[in-house]
Structures are given as structure tokens and as C-alpha cells.
Scaffold this motif. Structure first.
Motif, mmCIF file in Angstrom:
data_model
loop_
_atom_site.group_PDB
_atom_site.id
_atom_site.type_symbol
_atom_site.label_atom_id
_atom_site.label_comp_id
_atom_site.label_asym_id
_atom_site.label_seq_id
_atom_site.Cartn_x
_atom_site.Cartn_y
_atom_site.Cartn_z
ATOM 1 N N UNK A 84 0.835 -1.189 0.000
ATOM 2 C CA UNK A 84 0.000 0.000 0.000
ATOM 3 C C UNK A 84 0.869 1.238 0.000
ATOM 4 N N UNK A 85 0.528 2.174 -0.865
ATOM 5 C CA UNK A 85 1.209 3.465 -0.899
ATOM 6 C C UNK A 85 0.555 4.373 0.128
ATOM 7 N N UNK A 86 1.379 5.182 0.815
ATOM 8 C CA UNK A 86 0.792 6.095 1.798
ATOM 9 C C UNK A 86 0.146 7.303 1.131
ATOM 10 N N UNK A 87 0.438 7.508 -0.161
ATOM 11 C CA UNK A 87 -0.189 8.575 -0.939
ATOM 12 C C UNK A 87 0.021 8.289 -2.417
ATOM 13 N N UNK A 88 -0.615 9.055 -3.289
ATOM 14 C CA UNK A 88 -0.511 8.817 -4.724
ATOM 15 C C UNK A 88 0.782 9.360 -5.314
ATOM 16 N N UNK A 89 1.175 10.542 -4.904
ATOM 17 C CA UNK A 89 2.305 11.221 -5.529
ATOM 18 C C UNK A 89 3.525 11.251 -4.627
ATOM 19 N N UNK A 90 4.709 11.170 -5.247
ATOM 20 C CA UNK A 90 5.948 11.275 -4.469
ATOM 21 C C UNK A 90 6.215 12.732 -4.127
ATOM 22 N N UNK A 91 7.082 12.936 -3.198
ATOM 23 C CA UNK A 91 7.407 14.295 -2.776
ATOM 24 C C UNK A 91 6.583 14.701 -1.571
ATOM 25 N N UNK A 92 6.960 15.835 -1.005
ATOM 26 C CA UNK A 92 6.296 16.310 0.206
ATOM 27 C C UNK A 92 5.329 17.445 -0.068
ATOM 28 N N UNK A 93 5.178 17.813 -1.328
ATOM 29 C CA UNK A 93 4.294 18.924 -1.662
ATOM 30 C C UNK A 93 2.827 18.581 -1.467
ATOM 31 N N UNK A 94 2.018 19.605 -1.530
ATOM 32 C CA UNK A 94 0.580 19.455 -1.388
ATOM 33 C C UNK A 94 0.025 18.808 -2.666
ATOM 34 N N UNK A 95 -0.977 17.958 -2.511
ATOM 35 C CA UNK A 95 -1.611 17.306 -3.655
ATOM 36 C C UNK A 95 -2.318 18.381 -4.470
ATOM 37 N N UNK A 96 -2.151 18.377 -5.795
ATOM 38 C CA UNK A 96 -2.830 19.380 -6.628
ATOM 39 C C UNK A 96 -4.351 19.324 -6.441
ATOM 40 N N UNK A 97 -5.005 20.465 -6.581
ATOM 41 C CA UNK A 97 -6.450 20.566 -6.339
ATOM 42 C C UNK A 97 -7.269 19.698 -7.285
ATOM 43 N N UNK A 98 -6.739 19.349 -8.436
ATOM 44 C CA UNK A 98 -7.489 18.550 -9.408
ATOM 45 C C UNK A 98 -7.334 17.040 -9.184
ATOM 46 N N UNK A 99 -6.569 16.605 -8.192
ATOM 47 C CA UNK A 99 -6.411 15.187 -7.856
ATOM 48 C C UNK A 99 -7.236 14.896 -6.607
ATOM 49 N N UNK A 100 -8.188 13.950 -6.756
ATOM 50 C CA UNK A 100 -9.101 13.639 -5.662
ATOM 51 C C UNK A 100 -9.188 12.131 -5.455
ATOM 52 N N UNK A 101 -9.584 11.735 -4.269
ATOM 53 C CA UNK A 101 -9.796 10.326 -3.966
ATOM 54 C C UNK A 101 -11.075 9.859 -4.660
ATOM 55 N N UNK A 102 -11.031 8.690 -5.257
ATOM 56 C CA UNK A 102 -12.209 8.089 -5.890
ATOM 57 C C UNK A 102 -12.894 7.215 -4.852
ATOM 58 N N UNK A 103 -13.839 7.779 -4.113
ATOM 59 C CA UNK A 103 -14.484 7.075 -3.017
ATOM 60 C C UNK A 103 -15.322 5.900 -3.513
ATOM 61 N N UNK A 104 -15.726 5.899 -4.791
ATOM 62 C CA UNK A 104 -16.491 4.776 -5.345
ATOM 63 C C UNK A 104 -15.636 3.517 -5.452
ATOM 64 N N UNK A 105 -14.327 3.670 -5.593
ATOM 65 C CA UNK A 105 -13.436 2.521 -5.754
ATOM 66 C C UNK A 105 -12.568 2.269 -4.516
ATOM 67 N N UNK A 106 -12.601 3.177 -3.578
ATOM 68 C CA UNK A 106 -11.710 3.104 -2.417
ATOM 69 C C UNK A 106 -12.099 1.972 -1.475
#
Length: 183
Positions: A84-106
Motif C-alpha cells: 500500500x502506498x501512503x499517498x498517490x504522488x511522491x514528494x512532500x508537496x501538497x496534492x494538486x487541487x485537481x487530484x481527488x480520492x475516488x471514493x467509489x473505488x476506495x
């Protein structure tokens, strides 16, 4: 000037699901590199859309799949390491506003049963495999196939309960109810 389409994501221990939400996209191109770089470009209406995501970890390009449909581009990316990844993107920056969790598949990590529990609605997937991480996916356009029914709503908490019409409250009804309650 290009825009960023909305992106939804979810994961399992062995896969990452990425959905690029872009209706009526034309010239859609998706590129996936083993180091975990996901790129998309395409047009919709009079607008050009592009994005580049540096994923948290490496992926297996040959086993990853894509479906370019009318309303979205749905990708199943095979993780190089089945963790399991702890997040989608590498790096310590803030997730871009256009990237969201897909709660239908989560699903939560402790409930993960693999992708077998995900209803893909008969989507026709093409393989990233022959791309070798190079070039776009423009020639791999495919139909969505059957979208399936509303199966996910069948497990509603209200199942088996009928909707009831509230009683009208007039003087006659109230007196009748009060008389029955005291009897």
C-alpha cells in the motif's frame, strides 16, 4: 494554454486506479513510465488538457491497462511492489487541487481483497504493455462497453423498507389517534 483535467484515484495492495475525468476527449494520449510517471494529454471542446503525475513508486507498464471512454479515461496501474502506498504522488508537496480520492473505488487497507472485488462494468481494456513506456496511447481508443447497472446501490441500508406517507394531521385524525392510544 493547457488545463488540468480532474483526476480521481484509489488503490489496492497491487494496483492503483486512475480515472481522468474528461468528457468527449479527442486525441487522448496516455504515457506510463516504469519509474512511476503518468502523463496525459487530450482535447475536449476548444480546450487542451495535460497533466503529469509523478507517482509514489514504480509501476509495471506491461501489466497495466487503460480504457478510453466517452466520459473518462480509466487506468489500472500494476504496482511494482505489492504494498500500500501512503499517498498517490511522491514528494512532500501538497496534492494538486485537481487530484481527488475516488471514493467509489476506495477500500481500506485492512479490507483489501484485490481488484477482484471491483466491478469494472464490462469495460474493454487495452494493454499499456506494447508501449514500453514510450509514446502516447492515441491509437488505443476503445469504447466503454456496458457501464453496468446500479449494482453498487443494491446494498442500501433502506433495503426492504417501504417509504411511508406521513399522516395528515387534522382535528379528526388527532382525536382518533389520541382515543386509540388511551384505549
Amino acid at each position: 494554454m493547457s488545463r488540468h483535467p480532474e483526476v480521481k484515484w484509489a488503490q489496492r495492495a497491487d494496483k492503483v486506479f486512475i480515472t481522468v475525468m474528461l468528457s468527449d476527449s479527442k486525441d487522448a494520449k496516455v504515457n506510463l513510465e516504469p519509474e512511476g510517471v503518468f502523463s496525459f494529454s487530450g482535447t475536449a471542446g476548444n480546450n487542451q488538457y495535460e497533466l503529469k503525475l509523478e507517482l509514489f513508486d514504480k509501476v509495471v507498464v506491461e501489466e497495466s491497462k487503460i480504457n478510453i471512454g466517452v466520459r473518462s479515461i480509466f487506468c489500472i496501474l500494476e504496482k511494482d511492489e505489492k504494498v500500500w502506498w501512503k499517498k498517490l504522488l511522491r514528494g512532500d508537496g501538497k496534492v494538486p487541487h485537481y487530484v481527488k480520492v475516488d471514493w467509489d473505488k476506495w477500500v481500506d487497507e485492512d479490507e483489501d481483497k484485490g481488484a477482484g472485488d471491483l466491478d469494472l462494468g464490462g469495460m474493454d481494456f487495452s494493454n499499456f504493455g506494447n508501449m514500453g513506456g514510450m509514446g502516447g496511447m492515441g491509437d488505443m481508443m476503445g469504447g466503454m462497453g456496458g457501464m453496468g447497472g446500479m449494482d453498487e446501490f443494491e446494498d442500501s441500508d433502506d433495503e426492504g423498507q417501504e417509504a411511508t406517507k406521513p399522516e395528515e394531521h387534522d382535528a379528526g385524525t388527532s382525536e382518533k389517534n389520541n382515543a386509540e392510544a388511551s384505549a
